[in-house]
Design a protein around this motif. Sequence first.
Motif, mmCIF file in Angstrom:
data_model
loop_
_atom_site.group_PDB
_atom_site.id
_atom_site.type_symbol
_atom_site.label_atom_id
_atom_site.label_comp_id
_atom_site.label_asym_id
_atom_site.label_seq_id
_atom_site.Cartn_x
_atom_site.Cartn_y
_atom_site.Cartn_z
ATOM 1 N N SER A 1 0.739 -1.176 -0.038
ATOM 2 C CA SER A 1 0.189 -0.156 -0.072
ATOM 3 C C SER A 1 0.893 1.308 0.041
ATOM 4 C CB SER A 1 -0.952 0.017 1.178
ATOM 5 O OG SER A 1 -0.264 -0.351 2.199
ATOM 6 N N ASN A 2 2.157 1.164 0.517
ATOM 7 C CA ASN A 2 2.886 2.535 0.356
ATOM 8 C C ASN A 2 4.075 2.365 -0.637
ATOM 9 O OD1 ASN A 2 4.464 0.236 1.587
ATOM 10 N ND2 ASN A 2 5.328 1.417 3.316
ATOM 11 N N ARG A 3 3.860 1.372 -1.491
ATOM 12 C CA ARG A 3 4.629 1.360 -2.926
ATOM 13 C C ARG A 3 3.976 1.569 -4.016
ATOM 14 N NH1 ARG A 3 7.757 -4.409 -2.070
ATOM 15 N NH2 ARG A 3 8.686 -4.229 -0.136
ATOM 16 N N MET A 4 4.507 2.511 -4.825
ATOM 17 C CA MET A 4 3.784 2.887 -6.101
ATOM 18 C C MET A 4 4.487 1.958 -7.207
ATOM 19 S SD MET A 4 1.274 5.139 -5.320
ATOM 20 C CE MET A 4 1.184 6.077 -6.831
ATOM 21 N N ASP A 5 4.084 0.677 -7.199
ATOM 22 C CA ASP A 5 5.005 -0.248 -8.362
ATOM 23 C C ASP A 5 4.114 -0.954 -9.178
ATOM 24 O OD1 ASP A 5 4.029 -1.983 -6.185
ATOM 25 O OD2 ASP A 5 5.879 -2.802 -5.770
ATOM 26 N N GLY A 6 2.770 -0.616 -9.178
ATOM 27 C CA GLY A 6 1.816 -1.254 -10.205
ATOM 28 C C GLY A 6 2.342 -0.977 -11.529
ATOM 29 N N SER A 7 1.943 -1.951 -12.479
ATOM 30 C CA SER A 7 2.107 -1.692 -13.949
ATOM 31 C C SER A 7 1.207 -2.412 -14.758
ATOM 32 C CB SER A 7 3.697 -2.053 -14.140
ATOM 33 O OG SER A 7 3.730 -3.954 -14.230
ATOM 34 N N ILE A 8 0.919 -1.784 -16.109
ATOM 35 C CA ILE A 8 0.037 -2.044 -16.851
ATOM 36 C C ILE A 8 0.830 -2.217 -18.494
ATOM 37 C CG2 ILE A 8 -1.964 -2.002 -18.183
ATOM 38 C CD1 ILE A 8 -3.142 -0.402 -15.812
ATOM 39 N N GLU A 9 0.909 -3.105 -18.995
ATOM 40 C CA GLU A 9 1.697 -3.332 -20.460
ATOM 41 C C GLU A 9 0.528 -3.705 -21.442
ATOM 42 O OE1 GLU A 9 5.723 -4.591 -22.463
ATOM 43 O OE2 GLU A 9 5.165 -5.668 -20.704
ATOM 44 N N ARG B 1 -9.526 -0.446 -23.637
ATOM 45 C CA ARG B 1 -10.064 -1.498 -22.694
ATOM 46 C C ARG B 1 -9.728 -1.015 -21.236
ATOM 47 N NH1 ARG B 1 -7.426 -7.207 -23.187
ATOM 48 N NH2 ARG B 1 -8.124 -6.914 -25.102
ATOM 49 N N ALA B 2 -10.872 -1.545 -20.398
ATOM 50 C CA ALA B 2 -10.827 -1.145 -19.087
ATOM 51 C C ALA B 2 -10.290 -2.051 -18.352
ATOM 52 C CB ALA B 2 -12.357 -0.925 -18.491
ATOM 53 N N VAL B 3 -9.420 -1.950 -17.349
ATOM 54 C CA VAL B 3 -8.732 -2.858 -16.596
ATOM 55 C C VAL B 3 -8.798 -2.664 -15.205
ATOM 56 C CG1 VAL B 3 -7.263 -3.629 -18.435
ATOM 57 C CG2 VAL B 3 -6.371 -1.748 -16.911
ATOM 58 N N ASN B 4 -8.429 -3.514 -14.368
ATOM 59 C CA ASN B 4 -8.404 -3.115 -12.774
ATOM 60 C C ASN B 4 -7.058 -3.570 -12.363
ATOM 61 O OD1 ASN B 4 -10.813 -1.946 -12.104
ATOM 62 N ND2 ASN B 4 -11.832 -3.963 -12.630
ATOM 63 N N LEU B 5 -6.309 -2.680 -11.643
ATOM 64 C CA LEU B 5 -5.109 -2.870 -10.852
ATOM 65 C C LEU B 5 -5.400 -2.994 -9.581
ATOM 66 C CD1 LEU B 5 -1.716 -1.238 -11.824
ATOM 67 C CD2 LEU B 5 -2.198 -1.616 -9.524
ATOM 68 N N GLY B 6 -5.048 -4.294 -8.897
ATOM 69 C CA GLY B 6 -5.055 -4.710 -7.492
ATOM 70 C C GLY B 6 -4.143 -4.316 -6.714
ATOM 71 N N LEU B 7 -4.247 -4.647 -5.422
ATOM 72 C CA LEU B 7 -3.335 -4.159 -4.326
ATOM 73 C C LEU B 7 -3.167 -5.784 -3.503
ATOM 74 C CD1 LEU B 7 -1.539 -2.653 -2.336
ATOM 75 C CD2 LEU B 7 -3.630 -2.306 -0.861
ATOM 76 N N ASN B 8 -1.747 -6.134 -3.397
ATOM 77 C CA ASN B 8 -1.527 -7.285 -2.732
ATOM 78 C C ASN B 8 -1.589 -7.061 -1.377
ATOM 79 O OD1 ASN B 8 -1.103 -8.333 -5.245
ATOM 80 N ND2 ASN B 8 1.048 -8.454 -5.235
ATOM 81 N N THR B 9 -0.703 -6.262 -0.841
ATOM 82 C CA THR B 9 -0.799 -6.247 0.798
ATOM 83 C C THR B 9 -0.826 -4.896 1.262
ATOM 84 O OG1 THR B 9 0.822 -7.955 0.793
ATOM 85 C CG2 THR B 9 0.833 -6.761 2.691
ATOM 86 N N SER C 1 4.802 1.001 -24.508
ATOM 87 C CA SER C 1 3.811 0.285 -24.131
ATOM 88 C C SER C 1 3.615 0.171 -22.510
ATOM 89 C CB SER C 1 3.532 -0.773 -24.829
ATOM 90 O OG SER C 1 4.862 -1.798 -24.418
ATOM 91 N N LEU C 2 4.494 0.059 -21.881
ATOM 92 C CA LEU C 2 4.495 -0.234 -20.461
ATOM 93 C C LEU C 2 4.376 1.027 -19.549
ATOM 94 C CD1 LEU C 2 4.999 -2.236 -18.097
ATOM 95 C CD2 LEU C 2 7.369 -1.726 -18.247
ATOM 96 N N PHE C 3 3.401 1.179 -18.585
ATOM 97 C CA PHE C 3 3.174 2.097 -17.930
ATOM 98 C C PHE C 3 3.532 1.687 -16.418
ATOM 99 C CE2 PHE C 3 0.638 2.996 -21.502
ATOM 100 C CZ PHE C 3 0.601 4.240 -21.608
ATOM 101 N N SER C 4 4.230 2.200 -15.819
ATOM 102 C CA SER C 4 4.723 1.991 -14.419
ATOM 103 C C SER C 4 4.501 2.852 -13.283
ATOM 104 C CB SER C 4 6.068 1.077 -14.277
ATOM 105 O OG SER C 4 7.019 2.506 -14.647
ATOM 106 N N GLY C 5 4.946 2.445 -12.272
ATOM 107 C CA GLY C 5 4.771 3.379 -11.045
ATOM 108 C C GLY C 5 3.177 3.666 -10.583
ATOM 109 N N LEU C 6 2.303 2.856 -10.777
ATOM 110 C CA LEU C 6 0.978 2.863 -10.448
ATOM 111 C C LEU C 6 0.448 2.420 -9.165
ATOM 112 C CD1 LEU C 6 -0.284 1.747 -14.030
ATOM 113 C CD2 LEU C 6 0.390 4.083 -13.359
ATOM 114 N N GLU C 7 -0.857 3.024 -8.782
ATOM 115 C CA GLU C 7 -1.376 2.510 -7.316
ATOM 116 C C GLU C 7 -2.529 1.697 -7.857
ATOM 117 O OE1 GLU C 7 -2.567 5.409 -4.764
ATOM 118 O OE2 GLU C 7 -3.252 6.880 -6.397
ATOM 119 N N GLN C 8 -3.233 1.143 -6.904
ATOM 120 C CA GLN C 8 -4.457 0.303 -7.343
ATOM 121 C C GLN C 8 -5.541 1.172 -7.750
ATOM 122 O OE1 GLN C 8 -5.557 -0.104 -2.523
ATOM 123 N NE2 GLN C 8 -7.000 -1.105 -4.044
ATOM 124 N N GLY C 9 -6.517 0.650 -8.623
ATOM 125 C CA GLY C 9 -7.380 1.406 -9.075
ATOM 126 C C GLY C 9 -8.008 0.861 -10.535
#
Length: 317
Positions: free
Chosen positions: A83-91, A138-146, A114-122
């Motif tokens: 939750s305190n890391r902005m490390d989500g990504s979408i390619e 396309r609509a996508v959801n990026l989750g949070l692990n911990t 094509s790679l978008f990094s440094g993302l938070e959940q949403g």
Amino acid sequence: VRPVEHISHLALYWDDSNIPDHTVPPSEGCNGSLGCHKFGYFFGDSSTINTWWYAISDRVDSMVLFTDGLVMEDAVVSNQTCSNRMDGSIEIFGSGGDPPYLYALNDGPFRETSLFSGLEQGAYTVRIRDVNQCVRERAVNLGLNTTILADFDFREAEAYNRILFDFTGMGANSYFWDFDDGSTGNMASSLHQFNTDTTFYVSLLVESGPPDFCADSVTKAIEIYPGLQLYVPNAFSPNGDNLNDEFRILGVAIHRFEIYIFSADGTQLFYSNNLENSWDGTWNGELLNRGVYAYLIRAYDRMGKLHEKKGTVTLVR
């Protein structure tokens, strides 16, 4: 002429047997002896073939096929680990159409990467565009692990310098306390005694463990000062010898103070809300006789807690 759907590609078959001296084109990968061609780019999606048009030119053995072939094949999501890391990504992955492709996230500008990094959940909208300005999204959801949060409460326990610390955050499996006096602890709740009256900066580091090994920390200032103490004499002698002539209250860590003094019949003889004021044994300017007088003291400590003391004092002459 007929199109045939093939999961991700389009196969086109034709029959020109009515044309004199016709030659059947190579049909590798196609069935039957009729002419065949498979287009190497994606046509729509796995269940739909886009609108297509064809026109026969003045040569009876030729045909032109126009298609809208840009497809977003996939959007690979990597969740935010902590939750305190902005490390989500979408390619984003695409095919068909006319490359090179450009990519965009939500309403942001198109770019080559094509790679978008440094993302938070949403929730996100991903887009791809080819050189013909054809766009797919396309609509996508990026989750949070911990989820992890370091926080704690503290309170006095048994004595003003003995403090109980309780972890109040979330997601922690291990704890490391630093009490700013050379001492440490590793439990969710920890009782610690400070031996100096000053301000300490207590820190807590928590970790989640595998698989993401999330960590968070917090520091809070802890003021260690003596608790409220009162000293009330049991007698005084207002005889003018400058020795114990006044009924004076002494105290430590008193933030607010009130004192009432009463005669035996309940008459209020004295009141003050200043610890520096003392009673000289008079009422309305007149010296009182020797005897026993009642008092009520209300004192408030730095936390606003009321400490009340009742008793008697003997006036000696």
